[in-house]
Design a protein around this motif. Structure first.
Motif, PDB file in Angstrom:
ATOM      1  N   GLY A  32     140.373 -12.215   4.209  1.00 42.47           N
ATOM      2  CA  GLY A  32     140.996 -12.557   2.937  1.00 42.47           C
ATOM      3  C   GLY A  32     141.743 -11.388   2.316  1.00 42.47           C
ATOM      4  O   GLY A  32     142.006 -11.395   1.121  1.00 42.47           O
ATOM      5  N   THR A  33     142.104 -10.401   3.121  1.00 44.72           N
ATOM      6  CA  THR A  33     142.822  -9.224   2.632  1.00 44.72           C
ATOM      7  C   THR A  33     144.162  -9.664   2.045  1.00 44.72           C
ATOM      8  O   THR A  33     144.897 -10.427   2.668  1.00 44.72           O
ATOM      9  N   SER A  34     144.472  -9.177   0.853  1.00 49.77           N
ATOM     10  CA  SER A  34     145.710  -9.590   0.181  1.00 49.77           C
ATOM     11  C   SER A  34     146.930  -9.148   0.987  1.00 49.77           C
ATOM     12  O   SER A  34     146.878  -8.159   1.722  1.00 49.77           O
ATOM     13  N   PRO A  35     148.041  -9.864   0.820  1.00 47.88           N
ATOM     14  CA  PRO A  35     149.270  -9.465   1.507  1.00 47.88           C
ATOM     15  C   PRO A  35     149.695  -8.030   1.154  1.00 47.88           C
ATOM     16  O   PRO A  35     150.160  -7.292   2.023  1.00 47.88           O
ATOM     17  N   VAL A  36     149.518  -7.632  -0.091  1.00 43.48           N
ATOM     18  CA  VAL A  36     149.901  -6.273  -0.500  1.00 43.48           C
ATOM     19  C   VAL A  36     149.046  -5.252   0.235  1.00 43.48           C
ATOM     20  O   VAL A  36     149.557  -4.256   0.766  1.00 43.48           O
ATOM     21  N   ASN A  37     147.736  -5.485   0.308  1.00 42.72           N
ATOM     22  CA  ASN A  37     146.864  -4.546   1.008  1.00 42.72           C
ATOM     23  C   ASN A  37     147.121  -4.560   2.502  1.00 42.72           C
ATOM     24  O   ASN A  37     147.004  -3.528   3.158  1.00 42.72           O
ATOM     25  N   ARG A  38     147.489  -5.698   3.063  1.00 41.48           N
ATOM     26  CA  ARG A  38     147.851  -5.744   4.489  1.00 41.48           C
ATOM     27  C   ARG A  38     149.064  -4.848   4.742  1.00 41.48           C
ATOM     28  O   ARG A  38     149.111  -4.128   5.733  1.00 41.48           O
ATOM     29  N   GLU A  39     150.037  -4.896   3.828  1.00 40.14           N
ATOM     30  CA  GLU A  39     151.220  -4.040   3.969  1.00 40.14           C
ATOM     31  C   GLU A  39     150.839  -2.567   3.870  1.00 40.14           C
ATOM     32  O   GLU A  39     151.321  -1.748   4.661  1.00 40.14           O
ATOM     33  N   LEU A  40     149.994  -2.230   2.895  1.00 38.61           N
ATOM     34  CA  LEU A  40     149.559  -0.839   2.735  1.00 38.61           C
ATOM     35  C   LEU A  40     148.835  -0.353   3.992  1.00 38.61           C
ATOM     36  O   LEU A  40     149.085   0.749   4.474  1.00 38.61           O
TER      37      LEU A  40
END
Length: 124
Positions: A32-40
């Motif tokens: 459930g990792t957020s899209p923003v954190n996936r990008e980071l």
């Protein structure tokens, strides 16, 4: 733990019967990792132990904010609303992504694939 070698090495220590591999699953397709954190996480970087976001020590990706505020007073939950506009613009300087060490070793894939990478001989 990010590889089978890491897992094997830790399990060889006296008294160790299990290991924690939480960060290894942050980019799993089921996470459930957020899209923003996936990008980071995909950008990689260094992780640091910091008080910058909650006033309590936690390990997360180093950002401009963590470097500028290493000993911030406990402002949570107020800090979230203060940084919300910048986070909505996906400003990486204020990104907050909890993660262990060796961020560059985190891979995506399914949980089954990640488990197979960590324990190729089925020892789980």
């Amino acid at each position: 733990m990010r590889s089978s070698a890491d897992v094997e090495r830790a399990l060889a220590w006296p008294g160790v019967v299990a290991v924690s591999c939480g960060s290894a699953f942050l980019l799993a397709s089921e996470a459930g990792t957020s899209p923003v954190n996936r990008e980071l996480l995909a950008c990689g970087g260094r992780s640091v132990s910091t008080r910058a976001f909650s006033g309590r020590y936690a390990r997360g990706l180093e950002t401009e904010f963590t470097r500028s505020n290493p000993k911030l007073s406990p402002l949570y939950p107020y800090l979230n609303s203060m940084l919300k506009p910048r986070r909505a613009q996906k400003d990486p300087a204020v990104g907050y992504c909890l993660v262990g060490e060796e961020v560059e070793k985190i891979n995506g894939g399914s949980v089954a694939e990640i488990l197979h990478h960590l324990c190729p001989n089925g020892h789980s």
